[in-house]
Design an enzyme around this catalytic site. Sequence first.
Site, PDB file in Angstrom:
ATOM      1  N   ASP A 196       1.800   5.124  -0.099  1.00 10.88           N
ATOM      2  CA  ASP A 196       1.109   6.304   0.420  1.00 10.88           C
ATOM      3  C   ASP A 196       0.808   7.295  -0.698  1.00 10.88           C
ATOM      4  O   ASP A 196       1.294   7.166  -1.823  1.00 10.88           O
ATOM      5  CB  ASP A 196       1.971   6.982   1.483  1.00 10.88           C
ATOM      6  CG  ASP A 196       2.090   6.163   2.757  1.00 10.88           C
ATOM      7  OD1 ASP A 196       1.180   5.354   3.023  1.00 10.88           O
ATOM      8  OD2 ASP A 196       3.095   6.321   3.480  1.00 10.88           O
ATOM      9  N   ARG A 216      10.649   6.608   4.069  1.00 12.30           N
ATOM     10  CA  ARG A 216      10.813   8.064   4.148  1.00 12.30           C
ATOM     11  C   ARG A 216      11.373   8.496   5.500  1.00 12.30           C
ATOM     12  O   ARG A 216      12.108   9.474   5.597  1.00 12.30           O
ATOM     13  CB  ARG A 216       9.480   8.756   3.857  1.00 12.30           C
ATOM     14  CG  ARG A 216       9.090   8.671   2.379  1.00 12.30           C
ATOM     15  CD  ARG A 216       7.948   9.590   2.061  1.00 12.30           C
ATOM     16  NE  ARG A 216       6.675   9.049   2.493  1.00 12.30           N
ATOM     17  CZ  ARG A 216       5.601   9.789   2.767  1.00 12.30           C
ATOM     18  NH1 ARG A 216       5.682  11.111   2.703  1.00 12.30           N
ATOM     19  NH2 ARG A 216       4.470   9.228   3.119  1.00 12.30           N
ATOM     20  N   ARG A 267       0.850  -1.187   0.000  1.00  9.58           N
ATOM     21  CA  ARG A 267       0.000   0.000   0.000  1.00  9.58           C
ATOM     22  C   ARG A 267       0.886   1.237   0.000  1.00  9.58           C
ATOM     23  O   ARG A 267       1.315   1.686   1.071  1.00  9.58           O
ATOM     24  CB  ARG A 267      -0.922   0.012   1.223  1.00  9.58           C
ATOM     25  CG  ARG A 267      -1.869  -1.174   1.287  1.00  9.58           C
ATOM     26  CD  ARG A 267      -2.638  -1.163   2.605  1.00  9.58           C
ATOM     27  NE  ARG A 267      -3.562  -2.296   2.696  1.00  9.58           N
ATOM     28  CZ  ARG A 267      -4.307  -2.560   3.763  1.00  9.58           C
ATOM     29  NH1 ARG A 267      -4.215  -1.780   4.839  1.00  9.58           N
ATOM     30  NH2 ARG A 267      -5.125  -3.590   3.779  1.00  9.58           N
ATOM     31  N   TYR A 278      12.789  -0.290  -2.692  1.00 15.53           N
ATOM     32  CA  TYR A 278      12.394   1.102  -2.880  1.00 15.53           C
ATOM     33  C   TYR A 278      13.615   1.942  -3.228  1.00 15.53           C
ATOM     34  O   TYR A 278      14.724   1.658  -2.776  1.00 15.53           O
ATOM     35  CB  TYR A 278      11.772   1.665  -1.595  1.00 15.53           C
ATOM     36  CG  TYR A 278      10.324   1.298  -1.363  1.00 15.53           C
ATOM     37  CD1 TYR A 278       9.289   2.130  -1.819  1.00 15.53           C
ATOM     38  CD2 TYR A 278       9.982   0.133  -0.675  1.00 15.53           C
ATOM     39  CE1 TYR A 278       7.960   1.808  -1.594  1.00 15.53           C
ATOM     40  CE2 TYR A 278       8.647  -0.196  -0.449  1.00 15.53           C
ATOM     41  CZ  TYR A 278       7.649   0.650  -0.906  1.00 15.53           C
ATOM     42  OH  TYR A 278       6.334   0.321  -0.688  1.00 15.53           O
TER      43      TYR A 278
END
Length: 244
Positions: free
Chosen positions: A51, A197, A49, A111
């Site tokens: 963001d 992040r 999921r 990522y």
Amino acid sequence: MRYFIHLSYDGTRFHGWQIQPNGISVEGELERSLSTILREDTDIVGAGRTDAGVHARHMVAHFDSASPLTTDCSQLAYKLNRILPPDIVVHKIERVNDDMHARFSATSRTYHYYLCTERNAFNRHYTWLTHFNLDFTLMNEAAALLLEHDDFACFCKSHTDVKTTLCNVTEARWIQTSPTEWYFRIRANRFLRNMVRAVVGTLIEVGRNRMTLEDFRLVLESKKRTQAGESMPAHALFLEKIEY
């Protein structure tokens, strides 16, 4: 019969992957388009999921069909791309074993977080521009410490309902692609909400010499989100690859 959809998307205008009651989502657009083509309500399950504002070069989702598709997978992908908005692209649809699961069968996710040290007119929407003089060598030394830990509660968004904060990080490093461009690459079996992040934001503190390597280690051991750095903007984060 279970099928995997391999897709990519520009997350700029979406409220994330997951269907939202008052916002447009990637999952919602994909479900609507798939249901239109198959002429029946079709639920999809994503591998993760992302963001709001986060992009994906490779996302995987699965859906089930009670009977074989009336069109082959390549044709279904073609039809989906005809009606999906241009910021979502389906690359491949494939039949998989019924016990395969887009989320739980994934063995790793990768990522990338993109950073530049000079203004660039062409990548400004997908890269974070820093005005700080960063020590990337020191940041890589700190990133290596991530591989020595498995509990990342300190990087987990507060008030998130997760059963465990354990993750197996197998790669974490800054990579330079030009004199003014870098990206942070991190690979793990799973990620917590907002984790990448928060990791990048904390590494930036190290690179600015506002946090020592020992401080970074203490953040990891604290298991407290309040001890870590700020969460970085979403627009520079990409879900790069999912492996099974």
